[in-house]
Design a protein around this motif. Sequence first.
Motif, PDB file in Angstrom:
ATOM      1  N   THR A  42      -4.546  24.704  94.289  1.00 14.81           N
ATOM      2  CA  THR A  42      -4.730  26.158  94.444  1.00 14.81           C
ATOM      3  C   THR A  42      -4.283  26.609  95.824  1.00 14.81           C
ATOM      4  OG1 THR A  42      -6.594  26.142  92.908  1.00 14.81           O
ATOM      5  CG2 THR A  42      -6.393  28.039  94.367  1.00 14.81           C
ATOM      6  N   LYS A  45      -0.542  26.807  96.084  1.00 17.98           N
ATOM      7  CA  LYS A  45       0.009  27.966  95.373  1.00 17.98           C
ATOM      8  C   LYS A  45      -0.232  29.264  96.136  1.00 17.98           C
ATOM      9  CE  LYS A  45      -0.189  25.655  90.916  1.00 17.98           C
ATOM     10  NZ  LYS A  45      -0.893  25.494  89.626  1.00 17.98           N
ATOM     11  N   VAL A  48       2.544  29.432  98.941  1.00 11.47           N
ATOM     12  CA  VAL A  48       3.899  29.829  98.523  1.00 11.47           C
ATOM     13  C   VAL A  48       3.932  31.189  97.842  1.00 11.47           C
ATOM     14  CG1 VAL A  48       4.672  27.442  98.328  1.00 11.47           C
ATOM     15  CG2 VAL A  48       3.771  28.594  96.302  1.00 11.47           C
ATOM     16  N   LEU A  50       2.241  32.262  95.069  1.00 13.60           N
ATOM     17  CA  LEU A  50       1.992  32.362  93.633  1.00 13.60           C
ATOM     18  C   LEU A  50       0.662  33.053  93.359  1.00 13.60           C
ATOM     19  CD1 LEU A  50       3.204  28.863  92.381  1.00 13.60           C
ATOM     20  CD2 LEU A  50       4.411  31.046  92.283  1.00 13.60           C
ATOM     21  N   TYR A  51      -0.284  32.925  94.273  1.00 18.03           N
ATOM     22  CA  TYR A  51      -1.561  33.618  94.204  1.00 18.03           C
ATOM     23  C   TYR A  51      -1.773  34.380  95.505  1.00 18.03           C
ATOM     24  CZ  TYR A  51      -2.697  30.025  90.643  1.00 18.03           C
ATOM     25  OH  TYR A  51      -2.693  29.184  89.560  1.00 18.03           O
ATOM     26  N   LEU A  70       3.278  40.725  98.242  1.00 19.78           N
ATOM     27  CA  LEU A  70       3.890  39.952  97.162  1.00 19.78           C
ATOM     28  C   LEU A  70       4.532  40.847  96.097  1.00 19.78           C
ATOM     29  CD1 LEU A  70       1.200  37.148  96.765  1.00 19.78           C
ATOM     30  CD2 LEU A  70       3.394  37.018  97.961  1.00 19.78           C
ATOM     31  N   TYR A  80      10.037  33.767  99.941  1.00 19.43           N
ATOM     32  CA  TYR A  80      10.178  32.643  99.022  1.00 19.43           C
ATOM     33  C   TYR A  80      11.240  31.645  99.485  1.00 19.43           C
ATOM     34  CZ  TYR A  80       7.268  34.916  95.430  1.00 19.43           C
ATOM     35  OH  TYR A  80       6.237  35.485  94.740  1.00 19.43           O
ATOM     36  N   PHE A  87       6.092  20.734  92.262  1.00 15.56           N
ATOM     37  CA  PHE A  87       4.821  20.740  91.549  1.00 15.56           C
ATOM     38  C   PHE A  87       4.375  19.316  91.203  1.00 15.56           C
ATOM     39  CE2 PHE A  87       6.225  25.028  91.043  1.00 15.56           C
ATOM     40  CZ  PHE A  87       5.109  25.800  90.799  1.00 15.56           C
ATOM     41  N   GLN A  93       8.911  22.837  86.168  1.00 18.67           N
ATOM     42  CA  GLN A  93       9.847  23.614  86.969  1.00 18.67           C
ATOM     43  C   GLN A  93      11.300  23.288  86.652  1.00 18.67           C
ATOM     44  OE1 GLN A  93       8.248  21.319  90.718  1.00 18.67           O
ATOM     45  NE2 GLN A  93       9.999  22.502  91.414  1.00 18.67           N
TER      46      GLN A  93
END
Length: 241
Positions: A42, A45, A48, A50-51, A70, A80, A87, A93
């Motif tokens: 988590t 993520k 980077v 993603l969250y 974002l 990015y 991953f 991916q």
Amino acid sequence: MISIEEGSYHYNNQIGIHDINLEIDKGDAVCIMGPNGSGKSTLLKVLVGLYALDSGKYTFNGEKINAAFLKDQDKIGKFYQQFGFVFQNSEIQLFNMSVYDEVAFGPKNLGLPPEEIKKRTDDCLKLLQIERLKERVPYHLSGGEQKLVAIASVLAMNPNIIILDEPFNGLSPKYRTLITKIIKQLHEAGKTIIISSHHFNQVRDLVDKIYLFSEEHTIKQKVAIAELESLPRFVEYLDNL
């Protein structure tokens, strides 16, 4: 470069990470360790983009990374490009119809000239020792081969920060040795390296410091590798994660 202050993220009513404090400088090599389900993936993520954190503050190079950032298309592309993320389950991916196209995909999206795309792709295939696979379909490969393809596709984009979530899972001893060598070379070249791993002995020669997660989804300890000789009980704990 990377700073998180009292950062938390939840999946619906389930804690992902809680009250995280983290500092990573340019050129650092760090390992995120802890029990299964403690929040390591988590956190990666969040780093980077993603969250977005539910609470707390995440800054990257002085810029606050939040939900509004974002959604800003002018800003997010450059953000990015700073990161290469491999991953834990690398197959998710991979989506091109050949290994060559998979590795070339990122450089093409960067708008590089054809000769530069070919050079980067060929160099990364050679570096990961997967030239023989270049015409194969990625999802027909073994898990270890897929991991190597994912790493090659990330390196082809030449990011400044390389994040690897359990990079040694599914790899043979030969390829673990290869990936270890490559990570060392990237760090020596000035890349920032962030690794998530359960296996202390696989990473202790690759990183400068360890952030240790607790079962409460927070970072309970930060230790520099240079300090470990004076902390035998801590080393024993890491060996038994």
